[in-house]
Design an enzyme around this catalytic site. Structure first.
Site: not given
Lengths: 108, 472
Positions: B79, B154, B178
């Site tokens: 990420k 996310s 997330s």
């Protein structure tokens, strides 16, 4: 509903410059969320004691480890020498610089 | 090479048996990304030079006859709020569009030591603010099961990359949902780790009392291997604790599973409810005891979470001022105007909203009514879980009340987006571990089961998940 002046005040505190259109949108969006937050107002929390004296209040979770606080090893507050390579990389990221120094706008 | 079939252990075995080299494998994943990412948009940046040099090092070790760690040569995606030295790290924000990480985050150090191959950096909601991956300043990641739907957020890029076989596993971060929400929407596994179990050093902070790094993968075994590799004490993160993962040893007493009635209340999609309940019934058939429980404060958890999250975020994001790094417009004369214009230009709409909500909650005159009140409610949420875990070993619920929604359907209504996090945020407030495990599909879209355990009991979660994995 938050007034335009209130939104502008929060934006100033947040160090954000908002356009007129953004201010109008924020009035609507922030007000809807703040109304939702008001749900908490009616809950009686008078019996709850916050353990604020512990610096770890945010990590003050009832872990299974009985001696949890003792396990929280904090690093000494000291400057650790970094190699020139690391220093160079940090300096490279400065948007405005003179030699190894960050250049900032005049404050006074 | 059939990339979709690979587990970490299979890759390890094939590399040792020289069925293919680490370099060939990395290139096969890059080909896959090149062929599919035009449609999925999972990656923000590929780290091809790094990946290939890592792969060569692994191949060298193998040809020297050296032992290789389990993760050596295994391709992963990271990420883009987790720093990888000398690579761009944007947090999907214009503020950090050209920022190059000057050091490795602690989790990346651990992965690199094992020789895991870093293929690239994946998309997210800007600064991890969101549940759909639509708040990225650069692109919207699509759901591999239906390109018109969101991937979840996310960590949407990480979940979509795993789901579309663009990597073997991924790292994400979970502040309120997330890792779990995108895992649920994309049909992969995602583990939100216990607060303190994995170091956050080198992870761009969203809300520091909530943030945790967690793995996304396609099997329980893989999740276990990655969690084992990244967890443990780190001197650079004072909230990390001495911890060593150990497999759960079953004794004669069957585990008891609590079903919180509040998590199956009004507002849940009927298909999601049915799929999750069917998975729980299957567990009951295996001899596990199912018990209804109550988490009465959970109805306040979402409001409590959004006050704490935005307050901490507003404080964490104060560092982005254009002086030391990041977006910096040099055309203002006054220091205050310089701050105002950098922050106005660097942050997207959701980041601005969260900074302002947090600033409001912390501001003079409102602090007691919002921030302090939320801290008190947080204690109630924790107490609920504490009481529940006196009676049960694990708690099961849906991850999100509905499957992946259409792109664009919630972007203009922030509150309705926040409501997607209703079952996931209590876990972060209490610092607990929780897994999203795919257990079915509705209209082609995956549905995840959330399995929550007490602190540092990831092993109980993974033990039961490995049973459910075979049943569904």
């Amino acid at each position: 509903m938050l007034s335009k002046e209130e939104v502008k005040h929060i934006a100033d505190l947040s160090r954000l410059k908002l356009s007129e259109k953004e201010i109008e949108l924020m009035q609507k969006d922030l007000s809807a969320v703040l109304d939702y937050f008001n749900l908490l107002k009616k809950i009686d929390t008078s019996k709850i004691k916050l353990e604020t004296e512990k610096f770890v209040s945010t990590v003050n979770i009832s872990h299974n480890f009985e001696d949890f606080d003792g396990l929280l090893g904090t690093r000494k507050d000291e400057a650790i020498h970094q190699s020139r390579e690391v220093v160079e990389k940090l300096i490279q990221a400065f948007p405005d610089k003179k030699d190894d120094y960050i250049k900032v706008k005049a404050i006074l | 090479m059939e990339l979709q079939d690979f587990t970490i252990k299979q890759i390890n075995k094939c590399l040792k048996e020289k069925k293919f080299s680490a370099k060939e494998l990395a290139n096969a994943y890059f080909d896959k990304i090149k062929n599919t990412d035009k449609d999925i948009d999972a990656y923000l940046n590929l780290t091809q030079d790094l990946a290939l040099s890592q792969a060569e090092a692994v191949d060298q070790k193998i040809s020297n006859g050296e032992e290789i760690p389990t993760l050596a040569g295994v391709p992963c995606s990271i990420k883009d709020n987790i720093l990888v030295k000398d690579e761009k790290c944007s947090a999907a924000s214009k503020m950090l569009e050209n920022y190059i990480a000057s050091y490795d985050s602690s989790v990346i150090k651990k992965l690199k030591e094992q020789g895991a191959i870093i293929l690239g950096k994946t998309n997210l909601d800007e600064f991890a603010f969101g549940s759909s991956c639509e708040n990225s300043a650069f692109k919207v990641t699509k759901n591999p099961h239906d390109l018109t739907c969101v991937a979840g957020g996310s960590s949407g890029g990480s979940a979509a990359a795993v789901a579309s076989n663009q990597c073997c596993f991924a790292l994400g971060t979970d502040t309120g949902c997330s890792v779990r929400t995108p895992a649920s929407f994309c049909g992969v596994l995602g583990l939100k780790t216990t607060y303190g179990s994995v170091s956050r050093s080198g992870v761009i902070a969203s809300a520091s009392s909530l943030d945790q790094v967690g793995p996304l993968a396609k099997s329980v075994e893989d999740i276990e291997i990655i969690f084992n590799a990244i967890s443990g004490k780190d001197i650079l993160d004072a909230t990390s604790v001495e911890y060593k993962y150990e497999k759960f040893i079953e004794n004669n007493k069957p585990l008891t599973i609590g079903i919180p009635k509040e998590f199956f209340a009004e507002g849940i999609n009927k298909d999601v409810e049915k799929i999750v309940k069917e998975a729980i019934f299957k567990i009951e058939d295996q001899g596990f005891k199912i018990q209804e429980i109550s988490l009465p404060s959970s109805k306040y958890a979402l409001a409590c979470y959004y006050i704490i999250q935005t307050s901490e975020a507003s404080s964490n994001l104060a560092r982005f001022d254009g002086i030391r790094y990041g977006l910096s417009k040099q055309n203002e004369n006054d220091l205050l105007d310089f701050y105002l214009s950098n922050r106005a230009g660097g942050f997207g709409a959701e980041s601005k909203r969260r900074i302002m909500l947090g600033t409001y909650s912390l501001s003079s005159g409102y602090y007691d009514a919002y921030y302090k009140k939320a801290q008190e409610i947080r204690q109630l949420v924790k107490q609920d879980f504490k009481k529940a875990f006196e009676k049960v070993d694990l708690i099961m619920s849906p991850v999100v009340p509905f499957p992946a929604f259409k792109i664009g359907s919630k972007v203009n209504d922030p509150l309705s987006m926040y409501l997607a996090d209703i079952y996931t945020v209590p876990v972060n407030l209490a610092g607990l571990p929780a897994l999203s495990l795919p257990v079915g599909k509705t209209n082609g879209l995956p549905v995840g089961l959330q399995i929550i355990a007490n602190h540092f009991e990831e092993n109980k979660i993974l033990s039961i998940a490995s049973i459910i994995e075979k049943l569904v």
